[in-house]
Design a protein around this motif. Structure first.
Motif, PDB file in Angstrom:
ATOM      1  N   LEU A   1      11.341  -5.281  -2.184  1.00 43.61           N
ATOM      2  CA  LEU A   1      10.033  -5.482  -2.815  1.00 43.61           C
ATOM      3  C   LEU A   1       9.660  -6.963  -2.834  1.00 43.61           C
ATOM      4  N   LEU A   2      10.595  -7.791  -3.283  1.00 41.80           N
ATOM      5  CA  LEU A   2      10.306  -9.220  -3.368  1.00 41.80           C
ATOM      6  C   LEU A   2      10.123  -9.850  -1.991  1.00 41.80           C
ATOM      7  N   LEU A   3      10.831  -9.336  -0.998  1.00 45.12           N
ATOM      8  CA  LEU A   3      10.678  -9.847   0.362  1.00 45.12           C
ATOM      9  C   LEU A   3       9.286  -9.525   0.904  1.00 45.12           C
ATOM     10  N   ILE A   4       8.836  -8.307   0.660  1.00 51.56           N
ATOM     11  CA  ILE A   4       7.527  -7.886   1.169  1.00 51.56           C
ATOM     12  C   ILE A   4       6.396  -8.628   0.468  1.00 51.56           C
ATOM     13  N   THR A   5       6.596  -8.985  -0.807  1.00 54.81           N
ATOM     14  CA  THR A   5       5.524  -9.692  -1.530  1.00 54.81           C
ATOM     15  C   THR A   5       5.180 -11.039  -0.893  1.00 54.81           C
ATOM     16  N   GLU A   6       6.087 -11.551  -0.081  1.00 50.21           N
ATOM     17  CA  GLU A   6       5.801 -12.818   0.614  1.00 50.21           C
ATOM     18  C   GLU A   6       4.563 -12.694   1.503  1.00 50.21           C
ATOM     19  N   ASN A   7       4.220 -11.463   1.919  1.00 49.21           N
ATOM     20  CA  ASN A   7       3.063 -11.235   2.793  1.00 49.21           C
ATOM     21  C   ASN A   7       1.745 -11.134   2.025  1.00 49.21           C
TER      22      ASN A   7
ATOM     23  N   PRO B   1      -0.497 -13.271  -0.378  1.00 53.10           N
ATOM     24  CA  PRO B   1      -0.779 -14.552  -1.046  1.00 53.10           C
ATOM     25  C   PRO B   1      -1.377 -14.384  -2.447  1.00 53.10           C
ATOM     26  N   ASN B   2      -2.249 -13.377  -2.632  1.00 50.69           N
ATOM     27  CA  ASN B   2      -2.872 -13.171  -3.947  1.00 50.69           C
ATOM     28  C   ASN B   2      -1.810 -12.808  -4.983  1.00 50.69           C
ATOM     29  N   LEU B   3      -0.864 -12.013  -4.555  1.00 47.65           N
ATOM     30  CA  LEU B   3       0.203 -11.585  -5.460  1.00 47.65           C
ATOM     31  C   LEU B   3       1.106 -12.767  -5.802  1.00 47.65           C
ATOM     32  N   LYS B   4       1.421 -13.565  -4.806  1.00 48.36           N
ATOM     33  CA  LYS B   4       2.272 -14.740  -5.034  1.00 48.36           C
ATOM     34  C   LYS B   4       1.589 -15.747  -5.962  1.00 48.36           C
ATOM     35  N   ALA B   5       0.247 -15.765  -5.955  1.00 52.55           N
ATOM     36  CA  ALA B   5      -0.500 -16.692  -6.806  1.00 52.55           C
ATOM     37  C   ALA B   5      -0.674 -16.157  -8.231  1.00 52.55           C
ATOM     38  N   ASN B   6      -0.392 -14.891  -8.439  1.00 57.71           N
ATOM     39  CA  ASN B   6      -0.562 -14.254  -9.750  1.00 57.71           C
ATOM     40  C   ASN B   6       0.503 -14.774 -10.716  1.00 57.71           C
ATOM     41  N   GLN B   7       0.040 -15.399 -11.826  1.00 58.61           N
ATOM     42  CA  GLN B   7       0.981 -15.994 -12.786  1.00 58.61           C
ATOM     43  C   GLN B   7       1.893 -14.942 -13.408  1.00 58.61           C
TER      44      GLN B   7
ATOM     45  N   LEU C   1       7.357 -12.684 -13.943  1.00 60.15           N
ATOM     46  CA  LEU C   1       8.274 -11.545 -13.827  1.00 60.15           C
ATOM     47  C   LEU C   1       9.338 -11.798 -12.763  1.00 60.15           C
ATOM     48  N   GLN C   2       8.909 -12.401 -11.661  1.00 60.50           N
ATOM     49  CA  GLN C   2       9.856 -12.718 -10.592  1.00 60.50           C
ATOM     50  C   GLN C   2      10.931 -13.680 -11.098  1.00 60.50           C
ATOM     51  N   ALA C   3      10.524 -14.693 -11.869  1.00 63.60           N
ATOM     52  CA  ALA C   3      11.485 -15.656 -12.419  1.00 63.60           C
ATOM     53  C   ALA C   3      12.438 -14.966 -13.397  1.00 63.60           C
ATOM     54  N   GLN C   4      11.896 -14.074 -14.241  1.00 66.95           N
ATOM     55  CA  GLN C   4      12.743 -13.335 -15.180  1.00 66.95           C
ATOM     56  C   GLN C   4      13.744 -12.452 -14.442  1.00 66.95           C
TER      57      GLN C   4
END
Length: 201
Positions: free
Chosen positions: A114-120, A122-128, A133-136
């Protein structure tokens, strides 16, 4: 006769105490409690991760084009991982322990994909919210690793006591058995050297 027994009882109690302490009984009590405490911390961190997954999935769902199959795999893996009854007895049953370990491994794999695919996205990666959640989740994965390492060390100490002489005699009499530890899911795969291809173009 009663007088003799009353004098002999303290001596017998002292001898029994010295015998038990010399044969590892107290060590079993200590190491068994260490294993249980370490296992409780492993379960605590796995639960923390399971609690983060629904929030992560909801944030990712907001990305309209996100692959539904990946989200489904994460949800199913979480469901499987949390459906295993994680009782203290689990660490005394190697088969149940392996099933639990496999379910947690599947969830780890699904989250990694899931986290690997989110790299594709940009809007999701910019979402605070997603970044938080990713950091947690990353922090929790680190805590899981630390907790598993502590459990492995506690089990190693316990198992050495179970298998060493003369404490192994106490283990046989008292019913203490070797406890399972975490293992690599596919040892054969990691034992092979990686294939490196510097082929010319």
């Amino acid at each position: 006769m009663n007088r003799v027994l009353s004098r002999a009882l303290p001596v017998f109690t002292l001898l029994l105490t010295l015998t038990l302490s010399g044969c590892g009984y107290n060590t079993f009590q200590t190491t068994d409690e260490q294993v249980n405490a370490a296992w409780a911390e492993v379960l605590n961190q796995y639960q923390r991760r399971a609690d983060l997954v629904p929030n992560l999935v909801n944030v990712v769902k907001a990305e309209a084009n996100f692959e539904q199959e990946t989200l489904t795999q994460v949800v199913e893996a979480r469901s499987k991982a949390t459906s295993t009854q994680a009782t203290p007895e689990l660490i005394n049953d190697p088969e149940a322990f392996n099933k639990f370990q496999q379910a947690q491994g599947e969830l780890s794999g699904a989250l990694s994909r899931l986290l690997l695919i989110t790299e594709n996205y940009p809007n999701l990666k910019a979402n605070q919210g997603f970044r938080d959640l990713q950091a947690q989740l990353e922090g929790t994965e680190n805590r899981i690793t630390v907790a598993r390492n502590r459990y492995i060390k506690a089990v190693q100490e316990y198992n050495v006591t179970v298998r060493s002489f003369p404490s192994n005699l106490t283990a046989m009499v008292m019913g203490y058995n070797v406890k399972p530890s975490f293992t690599v899911e596919n040892e054969a795969a990691i034992s092979k050297p990686p294939t490196v291809d510097f082929g010319t173009k």
